[in-house]
Write an enzyme that holds these catalytic residues in place. Structure first.
Site, mmCIF file in Angstrom:
data_model
loop_
_atom_site.group_PDB
_atom_site.id
_atom_site.type_symbol
_atom_site.label_atom_id
_atom_site.label_comp_id
_atom_site.label_asym_id
_atom_site.label_seq_id
_atom_site.Cartn_x
_atom_site.Cartn_y
_atom_site.Cartn_z
ATOM 1 N N LYS A 181 40.010 -34.216 73.273
ATOM 2 C CA LYS A 181 40.635 -33.267 72.343
ATOM 3 C C LYS A 181 41.107 -34.050 71.126
ATOM 4 O O LYS A 181 42.133 -34.718 71.154
ATOM 5 C CB LYS A 181 41.812 -32.541 72.986
ATOM 6 C CG LYS A 181 42.294 -31.355 72.125
ATOM 7 C CD LYS A 181 43.761 -31.131 72.185
ATOM 8 C CE LYS A 181 44.577 -32.086 71.368
ATOM 9 N NZ LYS A 181 44.378 -31.939 69.884
ATOM 10 N N GLU A 257 50.060 -44.129 74.849
ATOM 11 C CA GLU A 257 50.340 -44.999 73.705
ATOM 12 C C GLU A 257 51.135 -44.135 72.738
ATOM 13 O O GLU A 257 50.587 -43.278 72.049
ATOM 14 C CB GLU A 257 49.037 -45.505 73.092
ATOM 15 C CG GLU A 257 49.237 -46.742 72.224
ATOM 16 C CD GLU A 257 49.482 -46.396 70.775
ATOM 17 O OE1 GLU A 257 50.671 -46.405 70.381
ATOM 18 O OE2 GLU A 257 48.517 -46.131 70.063
ATOM 19 N N CYS A 291 51.190 -46.313 64.297
ATOM 20 C CA CYS A 291 52.242 -46.581 65.281
ATOM 21 C C CYS A 291 52.687 -48.025 65.239
ATOM 22 O O CYS A 291 53.806 -48.347 65.651
ATOM 23 C CB CYS A 291 51.752 -46.212 66.681
ATOM 24 S SG CYS A 291 50.227 -47.051 67.162
ATOM 25 N N GLU A 388 60.343 -43.036 63.292
ATOM 26 C CA GLU A 388 59.118 -43.563 62.709
ATOM 27 C C GLU A 388 58.941 -42.974 61.318
ATOM 28 O O GLU A 388 58.935 -41.757 61.152
ATOM 29 C CB GLU A 388 57.914 -43.186 63.583
ATOM 30 C CG GLU A 388 57.402 -44.301 64.437
ATOM 31 C CD GLU A 388 56.100 -43.944 65.120
ATOM 32 O OE1 GLU A 388 55.178 -44.769 65.063
ATOM 33 O OE2 GLU A 388 55.997 -42.871 65.726
#
Length: 490
Positions: A181, A257, A291, A388
């Protein structure tokens, strides 16, 4: 190759059992060009029915694919690598059009993703086991490793080729079938990669792709289905937590992750020019939408001003524009929502007392551009130090002692990567050991490498991708106790 030709060549349906077809309910989702905010094309908007059809195909193909000799599985990946290298310009343009990064960065991503296919093509024939004498001598311990089974692979928008390749490569090598996906913002590159793998000889049903704008509706039934045996997800920590809770119902093998909040530590003895070079890579790779991007700059007070001045100067040299422009250094952010979030983080920091040294002003015109930005004197506890950023913003704080730097670096729920610049070997090793991260960039602003185990600790994830251990995530150990009759030799 003209942009419209690249787009037109990509299959735009749901890929199930080797066939691209419309979504079960006929819906489509719009893929947008972040440089203009205008539609590029529409692709099938997958439904729960499409997800289940993809799982059915993966389940049906699992037995024969698992029985395929390792060398043949590896050869499929090697052919896919070679085809991808051959068509690097086409894939780079596709990445740039749907994700926004510059063509130079997209070319680097194609090379990086292709190397995962090559790496795991070589690992396919190295799946090993063991044989030893049991403790009491009456049995032999035979250990083999077998494919986990059908996998659900959920990939993010920020690396639309490398992230699928990093998951598909080990799954193919191990003998697992898949439902992929992709992110709704960037499905085209994944669909094109799936077509290329079919051309390389991957049998129908081994890899199925379901683009969708309704991720929860599509994935939840799959996670409840006992035939699915593995979930691999790259994305935000909040979504990862939700998926882990859903995966618990069928006790799925999981690889996660998740988010990062990477510290970038510059000690007083660091080579500042090298540190700034590393900062430009660690902060601005992928427009900061990564990331592993440096999120919190922790710079010794004695060198903070010099480092900041050098970083501001380098940031000021960059050009921002459409990624398809060869003169462009930085492209747009992925969408309006992400640009607004980055701008809000910067504005909040300035209101709290942070000093804006470069950038920080939204440009006029089309597209989701945001300028390279440097903030200094960032107060402790600002949102920008806890969340983040996912944008081209460097937020700088200072420290005076090694212990203070480590406390600040580790003061987060995340633990994906940390960066450290120092010329003192003892300090380098000591601080690397004490950083609560799964990876450390030591005097280096780039850690991604197909031959290395990529992943984090704490709430940055579970498991590793790449390296010698990357294929282990797709294999189960089986222990066979072999009876051996006792008695003397005849």
């Amino acid at each position: 190759m003209p942009e419209h030709d690249v787009i037109s060549r990509v299959p735009k349906g749901v890929l199930v059992n080797g066939r691209s077809r419309p979504a079960a309910r006929g819906g489509t989702l719009v893929v947008e060009d972040p440089a203009t905010g205008e539609p590029l094309c529409e692709v099938a908007d997958g439904t729960p029915e499409d997800g289940m059809a993809a799982l059915e195909a993966a389940v049906a193909a699992q037995e024969s694919w698992a029985a395929t000799p390792p060398r043949r599985r590896g050869e499929v990946l090697r052919r896919a690598h070679d085809l991808l290298v051959e068509r690097a310009e086409e894939f780079a343009l596709l990445i740039t059009l749907e994700m926004g990064k510059s063509l130079a960065e997209s070319r680097a991503e194609v090379e990086y993703g292709a190397n995962y296919l090559r790496w795991f093509g070589e690992e396919a024939v190295r799946i090993d086991g063991s044989w030893k004498v049991g403790e009491d001598g009456t049995a032999r311990v035979l250990v083999t490793r077998q494919p986990v089974g059908p996998c659900l692979l959920i990939t993010p928008w920020n690396a639309p080729l490398a992230m699928p390749a990093r998951k598909i490569g080990p799954a193919v090598a191990a003998g697992c079938t898949m439902v992929v996906k992709p992110a709704p913002q960037t499905p085209l590159t994944t669909l094109a990669l799936a077509e290329l793998l079919g051309e390389a000889g991957l049998p129908d049903g081994v890899l199925n792709v379901v683009p969708t704008s309704r991720a929860a509706e599509v994935t939840e039934p799959l996670l409840r289905d006992g035939r699915l045996r593995k979930l691999s997800f790259t994305g935000s920590t909040p979504v990862g937590r939700l998926l882990l809770a859903q995966a618990a119902g069928t006790v799925l093998r999981t690889s996660m992750e998740l988010g990062g909040n990477a510290p970038f530590i510059v000690c007083d003895d660091a080579d500042l020019d090298a540190a700034v070079d590393g900062a430009m890579i660690a902060k601005l790779r992928n427009i900061g939408e990564a990331c592993v991007a440096a999120n919190r700059f922790l710079v010794h007070a004695d060198v903070a001003e010099e480092f900041s001045e050098k970083l501001v100067a380098r940031m000021g040299e960059l050009t921002v524009g459409a990624g398809t422009d060869p003169a462009c250094d930085l492209g747009p952010l992925i969408d309006q929502r992400q640009r607004r979030r980055v701008a809000d983080l910067v504005d909040d920091t300035v209101v709290a007392g942070g000093r804006l040294r470069a950038g920080g002003v939204l440009p006029a015109g089309r597209g989701y551009f945001y300028p390279p930005t440097v903030l200094t004197d960032v107060p402790e506890g600002c949102r920008i130090t806890e969340e983040e950023i996912f944008g081209p913003v460097a937020a700088i704080r200072t420290f005076t002692t090694e212990a203070e730097a480590l406390r600040a670096a580790n003061d987060t729920e995340f633990g994906l990567v940390g960066y450290l610049y120092t010329r003192d070997l003892d300090r380098a090793l000591r601080m690397s050991e004490r950083l609560e991260t799964g990876m450390v960039g030591l005097n280096r602003g780039y850690v991604s490498d197909p031959s290395a185990p990529f992943g984090g600790v704490k709430q940055s994830g579970i498991g590793r991708e790449g390296g010698d251990s990357g294929i282990d995530e797709y294999l189960e150990q089986k222990y066979v106790a072999v009876n051996v009759a006792t008695g003397g030799a005849r």
